[in-house]
Design a protein around this motif. Structure first.
Motif, PDB file in Angstrom:
ATOM      1  N   ILE A 241     -65.958-119.816   8.499  1.00 39.18           N
ATOM      2  CA  ILE A 241     -65.724-118.477   9.049  1.00 39.18           C
ATOM      3  C   ILE A 241     -64.796-117.757   8.085  1.00 39.18           C
ATOM      4  N   GLY A 242     -65.308-116.730   7.436  1.00 44.46           N
ATOM      5  CA  GLY A 242     -64.510-116.032   6.437  1.00 44.46           C
ATOM      6  C   GLY A 242     -64.161-116.968   5.296  1.00 44.46           C
ATOM      7  N   SER A 243     -62.872-117.100   5.022  1.00 42.52           N
ATOM      8  CA  SER A 243     -62.427-117.972   3.928  1.00 42.52           C
ATOM      9  C   SER A 243     -61.990-119.350   4.417  1.00 42.52           C
ATOM     10  N   TRP A 244     -62.249-119.671   5.699  1.00 43.08           N
ATOM     11  CA  TRP A 244     -61.832-120.957   6.258  1.00 43.08           C
ATOM     12  C   TRP A 244     -63.052-121.816   6.590  1.00 43.08           C
ATOM     13  N   SER A 245     -63.016-123.063   6.111  1.00 46.29           N
ATOM     14  CA  SER A 245     -64.036-124.057   6.469  1.00 46.29           C
ATOM     15  C   SER A 245     -63.461-124.967   7.545  1.00 46.29           C
ATOM     16  N   PHE A 246     -64.220-125.178   8.631  1.00 49.71           N
ATOM     17  CA  PHE A 246     -63.742-125.957   9.773  1.00 49.71           C
ATOM     18  C   PHE A 246     -64.373-127.357   9.755  1.00 49.71           C
ATOM     19  N   TYR A 247     -63.551-128.358  10.093  1.00 48.98           N
ATOM     20  CA  TYR A 247     -63.959-129.760  10.107  1.00 48.98           C
ATOM     21  C   TYR A 247     -63.466-130.409  11.400  1.00 48.98           C
ATOM     22  N   LYS A 248     -64.152-131.493  11.786  1.00 54.66           N
ATOM     23  CA  LYS A 248     -63.564-132.373  12.786  1.00 54.66           C
ATOM     24  C   LYS A 248     -63.204-133.676  12.072  1.00 54.66           C
ATOM     25  N   VAL A 249     -61.985-134.148  12.327  1.00 54.82           N
ATOM     26  CA  VAL A 249     -61.418-135.280  11.602  1.00 54.82           C
ATOM     27  C   VAL A 249     -60.986-136.342  12.599  1.00 54.82           C
ATOM     28  N   GLN A 250     -61.405-137.573  12.348  1.00 54.55           N
ATOM     29  CA  GLN A 250     -61.059-138.684  13.242  1.00 54.55           C
ATOM     30  C   GLN A 250     -59.548-138.861  13.296  1.00 54.55           C
ATOM     31  N   ALA A 251     -59.018-138.943  14.516  1.00 54.73           N
ATOM     32  CA  ALA A 251     -57.587-139.185  14.728  1.00 54.73           C
ATOM     33  C   ALA A 251     -57.382-140.599  15.243  1.00 54.73           C
ATOM     34  N   SER A 252     -56.157-141.051  15.181  1.00 57.28           N
ATOM     35  CA  SER A 252     -55.796-142.372  15.702  1.00 57.28           C
ATOM     36  C   SER A 252     -54.672-142.196  16.706  1.00 57.28           C
ATOM     37  N   GLY A 253     -54.913-142.641  17.943  1.00 56.00           N
ATOM     38  CA  GLY A 253     -53.897-142.490  18.972  1.00 56.00           C
ATOM     39  C   GLY A 253     -54.223-141.378  19.935  1.00 56.00           C
ATOM     40  N   PRO A 254     -53.285-141.064  20.832  1.00 57.68           N
ATOM     41  CA  PRO A 254     -53.531-140.032  21.855  1.00 57.68           C
ATOM     42  C   PRO A 254     -53.724-138.664  21.222  1.00 57.68           C
ATOM     43  N   MET A 255     -54.573-137.851  21.831  1.00 57.86           N
ATOM     44  CA  MET A 255     -54.938-136.557  21.263  1.00 57.86           C
ATOM     45  C   MET A 255     -53.946-135.483  21.703  1.00 57.86           C
ATOM     46  N   THR A 256     -52.710-135.646  21.282  1.00 60.71           N
ATOM     47  CA  THR A 256     -51.681-134.641  21.526  1.00 60.71           C
ATOM     48  C   THR A 256     -51.736-133.597  20.420  1.00 60.71           C
ATOM     49  N   SER A 257     -51.090-132.458  20.659  1.00 57.94           N
ATOM     50  CA  SER A 257     -51.041-131.421  19.630  1.00 57.94           C
ATOM     51  C   SER A 257     -50.309-131.920  18.395  1.00 57.94           C
ATOM     52  N   ALA A 258     -49.264-132.721  18.606  1.00 59.07           N
ATOM     53  CA  ALA A 258     -48.533-133.268  17.459  1.00 59.07           C
ATOM     54  C   ALA A 258     -49.434-134.168  16.622  1.00 59.07           C
ATOM     55  N   ASN A 259     -50.298-134.944  17.280  1.00 57.98           N
ATOM     56  CA  ASN A 259     -51.194-135.836  16.549  1.00 57.98           C
ATOM     57  C   ASN A 259     -52.314-135.054  15.868  1.00 57.98           C
ATOM     58  N   VAL A 260     -52.785-133.966  16.490  1.00 60.95           N
ATOM     59  CA  VAL A 260     -53.774-133.106  15.840  1.00 60.95           C
ATOM     60  C   VAL A 260     -53.185-132.529  14.549  1.00 60.95           C
ATOM     61  N   LYS A 261     -51.964-132.032  14.628  1.00 61.19           N
ATOM     62  CA  LYS A 261     -51.300-131.487  13.434  1.00 61.19           C
ATOM     63  C   LYS A 261     -51.147-132.556  12.364  1.00 61.19           C
ATOM     64  N   PHE A 262     -50.692-133.747  12.760  1.00 59.49           N
ATOM     65  CA  PHE A 262     -50.499-134.839  11.800  1.00 59.49           C
ATOM     66  C   PHE A 262     -51.822-135.227  11.137  1.00 59.49           C
ATOM     67  N   THR A 263     -52.890-135.324  11.939  1.00 59.34           N
ATOM     68  CA  THR A 263     -54.190-135.745  11.412  1.00 59.34           C
ATOM     69  C   THR A 263     -54.714-134.745  10.389  1.00 59.34           C
ATOM     70  N   CYS A 264     -54.602-133.452  10.694  1.00 58.67           N
ATOM     71  CA  CYS A 264     -55.084-132.431   9.764  1.00 58.67           C
ATOM     72  C   CYS A 264     -54.277-132.436   8.473  1.00 58.67           C
ATOM     73  N   GLU A 265     -52.976-132.523   8.575  1.00 56.87           N
ATOM     74  CA  GLU A 265     -52.136-132.491   7.370  1.00 56.87           C
ATOM     75  C   GLU A 265     -52.328-133.749   6.537  1.00 56.87           C
ATOM     76  N   ALA A 266     -52.558-134.896   7.196  1.00 58.44           N
ATOM     77  CA  ALA A 266     -52.813-136.127   6.439  1.00 58.44           C
ATOM     78  C   ALA A 266     -54.122-136.046   5.671  1.00 58.44           C
ATOM     79  N   ALA A 267     -55.065-135.235   6.169  1.00 58.78           N
ATOM     80  CA  ALA A 267     -56.342-135.055   5.482  1.00 58.78           C
ATOM     81  C   ALA A 267     -56.273-133.955   4.428  1.00 58.78           C
ATOM     82  N   GLY A 268     -55.078-133.375   4.221  1.00 68.11           N
ATOM     83  CA  GLY A 268     -54.915-132.328   3.224  1.00 68.11           C
ATOM     84  C   GLY A 268     -55.372-130.976   3.706  1.00 68.11           C
ATOM     85  N   MET A 269     -55.399-130.756   5.038  1.00 65.96           N
ATOM     86  CA  MET A 269     -55.908-129.511   5.595  1.00 65.96           C
ATOM     87  C   MET A 269     -54.882-128.851   6.512  1.00 65.96           C
ATOM     88  N   ARG A 270     -55.199-127.615   6.894  1.00 70.65           N
ATOM     89  CA  ARG A 270     -54.433-126.881   7.904  1.00 70.65           C
ATOM     90  C   ARG A 270     -55.112-127.084   9.263  1.00 70.65           C
TER      91      ARG A 270
END
Length: 690
Positions: free
Chosen positions: A332-361
């Motif tokens: 969408i525009g200049s952003w490419s969207f992905y779904k990335v496998q997480a480990s552990g409970p799906m909290t917002s903190a874990n979503v943020k950690f998972t995206c940043e660990a994958a090199g993404m926002r």
């Protein structure tokens, strides 16, 4: 050195040429031809000799010696360049370590033949020169290359090997005069081994004329099909390598002592990297001195036998790519969207950690157009007024409607939702349910985070090429004639030129080039001007600043020296110097004219090409660089191609074997396995590979 490499200019080696084997009919009743083993593999080659300890029994320079390069034979005596070898002067020394420094412009050199004889070398059966190399561990080479310096090769060459570095056994001989020379080593002429303990004696592939700076490449791949894998490894195994030179060519007769010496530029021992089938390159580690793989297939580690973070949710399978946990959804525009496998409970903190660990926002629950459900840490994107909520917007682009509960690609995906629930849950979607609100993430584990990566190809940074977006970066595929990270580099007569599409004043352009360890282009002759005009006309078509600028009474180059070049000016030029600068005028066929230095124009930076500080070229490629090693160019040896010479060219692609013969590819050569009633003629080409 950046990860993106400039495309190489392929060059042709001297001896590494095709083995022409074409099946032709046999007389009735003749036996079937012997087939050669195929050695093609997906893993790359690396020179394990580079940087390894090497010594020679004799080296010039103690005391100081005068010498002539052998190529000076082609010059009349007054034009010959008498040089000095002085071991006490680093600039004039030619010590043994230069044979493994990765720089083909340096070389080791022996003393003269006269001094060799006086010390007992070359007397009787003793070799004139012994060069000994410790590889550090046992390897199984594909090829060994001796790149001679500016001298002719030895008449006879013995390649010895040892497990302990003390006792060396004969391995392979190269000779000029066939059986006669082989008998001097006590063996018969034999091209290929018939057992792992065989001593092979081959004739040099190219006999006449002998060359200066010759690359003598020895293939260790040609063995009978009866060889087992274990036998092949035993035949190739080497830890300590020794080269013995015999029968120095007296290029000017026995009286010309200054011509009578040996010089070796580089010794390369090319080994197939064991990278689990996922090596897209390999390099020598500065710490261990051993090779490490440059991995693909989501693998990592020195031998590509580990999975990268976020790519190991399934059990690791040797030789199989690590299973990706990152799935592309949409852009969408200049952003490419992905779904990335997480480990552990799906909290917002874990979503943020998972995206940043994958090199993404990461996006928020809302797009950013609406204030509720969005924080400044999240990305902001154009939702096109489809909805404020991210899942609903993605559903429209993925499934053509704005109902994420009926959009299967969004199943089990969770989006960051700051402080909405006290347990820190992210908002999730469950496909094909009647639940019309978020699945609370704290109650489920190991599902997918919604992440986003900026599309660096919008707009494209590739000035003369096609952009491919990567996670956290991009790759440019350059048009012919253009190189560099952004396809804005080209070369001409040993100089690099970087073309900028930004208009600056002359002073700002000068500073911009200086920041890249270059300078504004110094135009010195009409050939250089024609080259620049052609490149500009085929690209931006804009006028460019030159380094030439005025002083109170003269025009000066970038280094302050007076302008003296023969270039083509516009009819009213050059004007009298008065705080003026010089440009190539696009409105006047890129002729030179003066202009106020405060005008804004495009510019071209220039940098001299030199050997790379770090050789990024694989498989014996020669590396040159410019702009302080930010751009590298690889000249590939015969048989290899690619940005860093990483591709082993398939010599069987043209189907050279006739009459139903099967082709076996090797390094810059091939062999044919012929059906019954046909045989191969491996010497049909005079340029046969050793």
């Amino acid at each position: 050195m950046p990860s993106r490499r400039t495309h190489p200019l392929a060059v042709t080696g001297v001896l590494a040429v095709l083995l022409a084997v074409v099946c032709s009919p046999l007389p009735r009743g003749t036996a079937v031809a012997v087939a050669a083993r195929s050695n093609r593999a997906v893993d790359p080659l690396v020179n394990v000799a580079r940087g390894k300890p090497v010594r020679a029994n004799v080296t010039c320079g103690s005391p100081t010696e005068d010498f002539f390069p052998h190529s000076d034979l082609l010059k009349p005596p007054p034009d010959r360049n008498l040089q000095i070898c002085d071991a006490s002067n680093p600039a004039l020394a030619h010590n043994a370590s230069l044979m493994t420094d990765g720089n083909s412009s340096t070389w080791w050199q022996s003393t003269s033949l006269q001094k060799l004889k006086l010390s007992g070398n070359g007397v009787g059966d003793r070799a004139e020169v012994f060069i000994t190399l410790d590889l550090g561990e046992t390897y199984y080479p594909e090829t060994i290359t001796i790149h001679m310096g500016d001298t002719i090769r030895p008449g006879r060459l013995a390649i010895m090997r040892s497990a302990d570095g003390l006792n060396f056994d004969p391995w392979l001989y190269l000779v000029t005069n066939g059986n006669r020379d082989c008998r001097m080593f006590g063996v018969a002429k034999q091209r290929d081994p018939d057992s792992p303990e065989s001593v092979v004696c081959r004739q040099y592939a190219q006999l006449e004329p002998q060359l200066y700076n010759e690359r003598i490449t020895v293939s260790l791949s040609e063995v009978p099909p009866s060889f087992s894998d274990e036998a092949l490894l035993r035949w190739r195994a080497v830890r300590h390598l020794q080269l013995r030179f015999y029968d120095m060519d007296l290029v000017m007769g026995r009286s010309a002592d200054q011509f009578d010496h040996y010089a070796v530029s580089e010794i390369s021992v090319m080994v197939r990297c064991e990278c689990n089938g996922f090596g897209k390159g390999c390099e020598i580690s500065a710490d261990s001195g051993q090779y490490e793989c440059i991995c693909s297939g989501n693998t990592q580690g020195p031998f590509c036998k580990e999975c990268q973070t976020l790519y190991n949710q399934l059990p690791y399978q040797p030789g199989q790519p690590c299973q990706g946990q990152r799935v592309y959804l949409t852009t969408i525009g200049s952003w490419s969207f992905y779904k990335v496998q997480a480990s552990g409970p799906m909290t917002s903190a874990n979503v943020k950690f998972t995206c940043e660990a994958a090199g993404m926002r990461y996006p928020c629950f809302a797009s950013g157009r609406c204030t509720g459900g969005w924080t400044p840490d999240c990305i902001k994107y154009d939702d096109a007024f489809i909805s404020c909520e991210t899942h609903w917007v993605l559903s429209f682009y993925l499934c053509g409607h704005d109902n994420p509960y009926r959009c299967e690609p969004l199943d089990d995906t969770f989006v960051y939702m700051d402080d909405w629930w006290s347990d820190g849950s992210a908002c999730g979607m469950k496909y094909n349910t009647d639940k019309w609100w978020c699945v609370t993430g704290a109650d489920v584990n190991n599902l997918y985070a919604l992440c986003a990566d900026l599309n660096e190809c919008e707009p494209s940074p590739c000035v003369h090429g096609t952009c491919t977006d990567d996670i956290g970066g991009y790759t440019c595929t350059c048009e012919n004639g253009w190189e560099g990270t952004n396809c804005d580099l080209t070369s001409f007569s040993g100089e690099c030129y970087q073309f900028s599409s930004t208009a600056l004043t002359h002073q700002d352009a000068t500073q911009a080039c200086g920041a890249k360890n270059g300078h504004l282009v110094d135009l010195t002759d009409e050939q250089q001007q024609s080259f620049l005009a052609d490149m500009l006309a085929a690209s931006s078509g804009a006028s460019i600043w030159l380094a030439i600028k005025s002083a109170p009474t003269a025009f000066l180059y970038s280094n302050g020296s007076p302008f003296s070049g023969q270039i083509q000016w516009s009819s009213s030029e050059p004007a009298a110097p008065c705080d003026l600068c010089v440009l190539l005028d696009s409105s006047d066929n890129f002729l030179a004219r003066t202009a106020p230095c405060t005008e804004q124009h495009n510019y071209v930076c220039q940098s001299h090409m030199k050997p790379c500080g770090q050789n990024v070229c694989q498989n014996g490629g020669i590396c040159t660089s410019c702009f302080n090693d930010t751009a590298a160019f690889c000249d590939c040896p015969a048989g290899f191609d690619g940005m860093t010479c990483e591709i082993d060219i398939d010599d069987c692609a043209s189907n050279p074997c006739q009459n139903g013969g099967s082709c076996h590819d090797d390094i810059n050569s091939y062999s044919c396995s012929c059906p019954t009633g046909f045989h191969g003629d491996p010497w049909k080409s005079s340029d046969a590979f050793l």
